[in-house]
Design an enzyme around this catalytic site. Structure first.
Site, short mmCIF file in Angstrom:
data_model
loop_
_atom_site.label_atom_id
_atom_site.label_comp_id
_atom_site.label_asym_id
_atom_site.label_seq_id
_atom_site.Cartn_x
_atom_site.Cartn_y
_atom_site.Cartn_z
N GLU A 1 55.67 4.16 -13.89
CA GLU A 1 55.35 3.73 -12.53
C GLU A 1 55.54 4.81 -11.46
O GLU A 1 54.65 5.03 -10.63
CB GLU A 1 56.15 2.47 -12.18
CG GLU A 1 55.58 1.24 -12.85
CD GLU A 1 56.57 0.09 -12.95
OE1 GLU A 1 57.62 0.16 -12.29
OE2 GLU A 1 56.28 -0.87 -13.69
N ASP B 1 61.71 4.15 -6.43
CA ASP B 1 60.95 2.95 -6.76
C ASP B 1 61.89 1.77 -6.97
O ASP B 1 62.50 1.64 -8.03
CB ASP B 1 60.12 3.23 -8.03
CG ASP B 1 59.33 2.01 -8.48
OD1 ASP B 1 59.45 0.94 -7.86
OD2 ASP B 1 58.58 2.14 -9.46
N ASP C 1 49.10 -2.61 -12.64
CA ASP C 1 50.53 -2.61 -12.37
C ASP C 1 51.05 -3.99 -12.75
O ASP C 1 50.79 -4.97 -12.07
CB ASP C 1 50.77 -2.33 -10.88
CG ASP C 1 52.23 -2.47 -10.48
OD1 ASP C 1 53.08 -2.69 -11.36
OD2 ASP C 1 52.52 -2.38 -9.27
N LYS D 1 59.16 -9.87 -16.71
CA LYS D 1 59.32 -8.46 -17.07
C LYS D 1 60.76 -8.14 -17.45
O LYS D 1 61.01 -7.25 -18.26
CB LYS D 1 58.89 -7.60 -15.88
CG LYS D 1 58.64 -6.16 -16.19
CD LYS D 1 57.98 -5.50 -15.00
CE LYS D 1 57.84 -4.02 -15.16
NZ LYS D 1 57.21 -3.43 -13.96
#
Lengths: 191, 651
Positions: B197, B219, B26, B88
């Protein structure tokens, strides 16, 4: 490899071993789709050499395309009509649609844009209901038409072609309603 | 799983050598984790202190190698320009993107290299290096994080991992996915798969709890928000719809909260005006806000000290401050439910993912929106990594019954004359998926076309995200309108775009030159790889050699099995090239030239292509025995002449 025969025995329907007709058992399609995917999903071949993976990728893509086509009433109708030799142009039908029908669509459009301007959520919801019921009626007519066609009545094709284009107008209008709903929805709504 | 081994569903596959040596990663905005499946259970691998979270923070220094993780995070305020957090947010983005989205100003105090010095539009941080400052791409920063996770895996597994599944937000576009995969390569990982994800989270829950039904995955990570609707049935996970916002996350809550703190500060106005210039101050403010947020997760009230003042803040005030951020998550949820054609009562559960979902106000918001209490048995910060490990395990062939069918999150379209977008593949189509489009020439003797592929839901190309520009060349000269060029777009199981083309009247494959709109070209990646080879501490060459030998061994063994089973499909004459290629590979495997081994693997692959095809057809025939064979032939025929060329920079 043998050439593909021009017959319809290699259709999207055959890919799922389903009869080639408009009426469709959605649950059955889903089950068949799952069975085929278990076999042909690229993840099943993740460590295979490139050439084999490329093959599998093509097959899995085909499977998903077939699924997408058959699952939607409009796309399935279009696909069947093409299989039966109907000429469907990209945009407009060759023969004019009923002016009353077009008028109706225009009226709906106007109502929708008013409702959006007024942020009238209830009005949009009401309009949506009306279109949904009109659309259901149209789908029923198409199903009947295809039944005739499947029993050998070739004249049904021209009527079905008209219904298909009407259905596309509905579809496009439904998309516009979705956009309208998005733009007018309260910021935190219960789903 | 291996060459020529086509297993019947449910049939026991031979255990592959890679069992237990694959990892799930992850790569998060705030924290990153690595997990493996051990004795059937996914577990996150800890660092030497026992913690599993690796802060996704990289600190560059003048004299030594970059520092990653807790230390870099703790000392971030010392060198805000050289400490990259939230990298990210910058993956696969252009300079113009981050200006437009305000990413640079909101999430860091970075210096950027002058974009005019580079041929592409990729963002480059300007950080401390051996000779003054040097530019680094987000891809390289991410690779530093991945390297640390890789060595953690080596420690735990006793050897290099043979493959990795890396997760990405479902809503990542093509450029962001490419950048992630390339970062994996740069870190020396063999990326088996990019996994969305939310899907990973559902996988962790589904297999762990043996659940069935429809689930929503909410999420809220550090930097991205995703919501997915999944159907779990018979071990098949089907993603029904996915939606989200790549520029919304827990960081936004921290930012909103820090504004509240400033408002409460007696000297707040002056401090606020200094924030844009004073990197240290702004970083400290965010740290203070984050600490207070954690305190308010359990407590009703907390006090913080900032710039000479002690501020008291209640949970209620905090919740008010973050309410606008929460409300921004409602629209994607609504769209996803609509795309899935479901209402809240159809859901069997709502799964929470991401550290930000620990905040009680978030849980309440989710509960009120979906009308049910969310599930949270698994740690929301670990669940994605756990799911990634499960998927890696599935791909390694240990769990044959499970399968995951994902969707592409954004519509794929083509720019037409006048800047209008024609949608080729609608959003939430199950992948892999494809579309074909036929073009014709508008001038006599025209030999090429320019095409512009975009991703997004808007009507005009300028409002969508530019994916790539293609130049199609090699169209045979014909009169205008005569050449018919078929272009095939394909989104593979990773959500990455491939494009193929051929001229229909001549059957010739046309050449495609691809210029990714955002991202690096292959040569740049190659160079980075070479650089890392030269500078890496461990001997990467040796590792690559080892990998190639393992790969060669696997392929030779699989070929052996295939020949034993189906060798009768080939005549002696047809067998010859395969036998020769096999001998060449067997010889190369003994040597130390990894390139030669790779070449021989490729040669064997080419030599046995026909054999592979026949075997697959044979399999297919067996499978459909008694049914119409022609029905399956179309699948085989599907564009066999147009070899898809990957737009990607990878492989």
């Amino acid at each position: 490899m043998a050439a593909v025969k021009a017959s319809s025995s290699n259709s999207f329907f055959a890919l799922f071993d389903l009869p080639e007709r408009f009426r469709l058992d959605a649950a059955e399609l889903e089950t068949r789709y799952r069975e085929k995917s278990r076999r042909w999903h690229p993840d099943r071949f993740s460590r295979a050499p490139a050439s084999e993976r490329a093959e599998v990728l093509q097959r899995a893509t085909m499977l998903n395309e077939a699924y997408r086509t058959l699952r939607s009433d409009g796309k399935r109708a279009e696909y069947l009509l093409k299989l039966r030799g109907a000429e469907l142009g990209e945009d407009a039908p060759k023969t004019a649609l009923d002016p009353d029908f077009l008028m109706q669509i225009l009226e709906w459009r106007e109502e929708l844009s008013d409702a959006v301007a007024e942020r009238d959520v209830a009005k949009i919801a009401a309009l949506k209901k009306i279109v949904e019921s009109a659309h259901a009626q149209l789908t029923q007519q198409m199903a009947d038409g295809f039944e005739h066609l499947e029993h050998g009545d070739a004249t049904a094709i021209s009527q079905l072609t008209t219904l298909y284009y009407m259905q596309r107008y509905h579809q496009r209008f439904s998309d516009e309603i979705l956009v309208a709903e998005d733009t007018t929805a309260p910021r935190s709504a219960v789903l | 799983m291996s060459l020529f081994q086509i297993a019947e569903p449910g049939e026991q596959k031979t255990k592959s050598a890679c069992k237990g040596r694959v990892v799930g990663i992850d790569l998060g905005t705030t924290n990153s984790l690595v997990a493996v499946v051990r004795d059937g259970q996914p577990v996150c691998l800890p660092d030497e202190t026992g913690g599993v979270l690796l802060p996704s923070v990289v600190r560059y220094q003048a004299g030594s190698a970059p520092v990653v993780g807790h230390i870099a995070k703790k000392r971030a305020h010392e060198a805000p320009h050289d400490t990259i957090a939230s990298v990210k947010r910058f993956m696969g983005r252009s300079v113009a993107d981050i200006v437009k989205e305000g990413t640079a100003s909101r999430f860091g105090q970075y210096l950027f290299a002058d974009p005019s010095l580079f041929p592409d539009s990729v963002v480059r941080f300007f950080v401390a290096g051996p000779n003054g400052r040097r530019p680094v791409t987000p891809l390289e920063v991410s690779a530093e994080i991945l390297r640390v996770l890789r060595s953690r895996a080596v420690e735990a597994l006793g050897d290099e991992p043979e493959g990795a599944v890396i997760t990405v937000p479902a809503y990542f576009d093509d450029a962001q996915r490419q950048a992630t995969r390339d970062a994996g390569r740069l870190a020396g990982l063999s990326v088996l798969r990019l996994l969305n994800e939310p899907t990973a989270a559902a996988l962790a829950y589904g297999l762990d709890q043996n659940r069935e039904g429809r689930f929503a995955v909410y999420d809220l990570g550090g930097g991205t928000f995703d919501v997915s609707i999944l159907d779990l049935c018979d071990g098949i996970f089907t993603v029904m719809a996915t939606c989200g916002d790549t520029a919304l996350g827990g960081d936004d809550m921290d930012a909103a909260f820090s504004f509240l703190l400033l408002e409460k500060h007696p000297d707040g106005k002056r401090l606020a005006s200094r924030l844009s210039e004073d990197a240290v101050l702004s970083r400290r403010l965010l740290d203070v806000a984050r600490e207070a947020k954690h305190a308010l997760t359990d407590g009703e009230k907390t006090t913080v000290s900032f710039e000479g003042a002690t501020l008291s803040v209640s949970r209620e005030e905090f919740e008010q401050a973050i309410q606008p951020v929460l409300e921004r998550t409602a629209a994607p949820c609504r769209r996803a439910m609509k795309d899935a054609e479901l209402t809240a009562k159809d859901l069997s559960g709502v799964i929470l993912v991401g550290g930000a979902t620990r905040v009680p106000a978030v849980r309440r918001f989710v509960e009120s929106m979906f009308g049910q209490k969310p599930l949270c048995e698994l740690d929301p910060e670990q669940v994605v990594a756990l799911g990634a490990a499960v998927q890696a395990d599935i791909l390694a062939g240990d769990k044959n019954d499970a399968l995951l069918i994902d969707v592409s999150p954004l519509s794929l379209g083509l720019e037409l004359m006048g800047g209008i977008v024609e949608k080729l593949i609608p959003r939430n189509s199950r992948i892999p998926t494809g579309a074909k489009q036929v073009f014709t020439t508008y001038a006599d003797g025209q030999t090429g076309f320019d095409l512009h592929v975009v991703q997004g839901e808007r009507e005009t190309a300028s409002e969508c995200r530019s994916l790539a520009r293609f130049k199609l060349t090699g169209v045979p000269k014909m009169a205008a309108g005569m050449a018919r060029l078929e272009v095939m777009f394909l989104i593979d199981e990773n959500g990455l775009l491939q494009v193929g083309a051929r001229e229909l009247t001549s059957g010739r494959a046309a050449h495609i030159a691809v210029k990714p709109s955002y991202g690096l070209i292959d040569e740049q990646i190659e160079k980075m790889l070479l650089d890392s080879f030269e500078h890496a501490e461990d001997d990467l060459r040796k590792r690559v050699l080892l990998e190639q030998r393992i790969e060669a061994e696997r392929i030779l063994q699989a070929l052996e099995t295939a020949l034993a089973q189906d060798g009768y499909l080939l005549s002696e004459e047809e067998m010859q090239p395969i036998v020769e290629a096999r001998a060449a590979l067997t010889a190369a495997k003994q040597g130390i030239d990894h390139r030669l081994i790779a070449d021989c693997i490729l040669a064997l692959d080419v030599a046995s292509k026909e054999f592979a095809q026949r075997r697959m057809n044979e399999q297919l025939n067996r499978a459909v025995a008694g049914k119409s064979v022609a029905s399956v032939e179309k699948a085989v025929q599907f564009d066999e002449n147009a070899v898809p060329k990957t737009v990607s920079l990878g492989e």
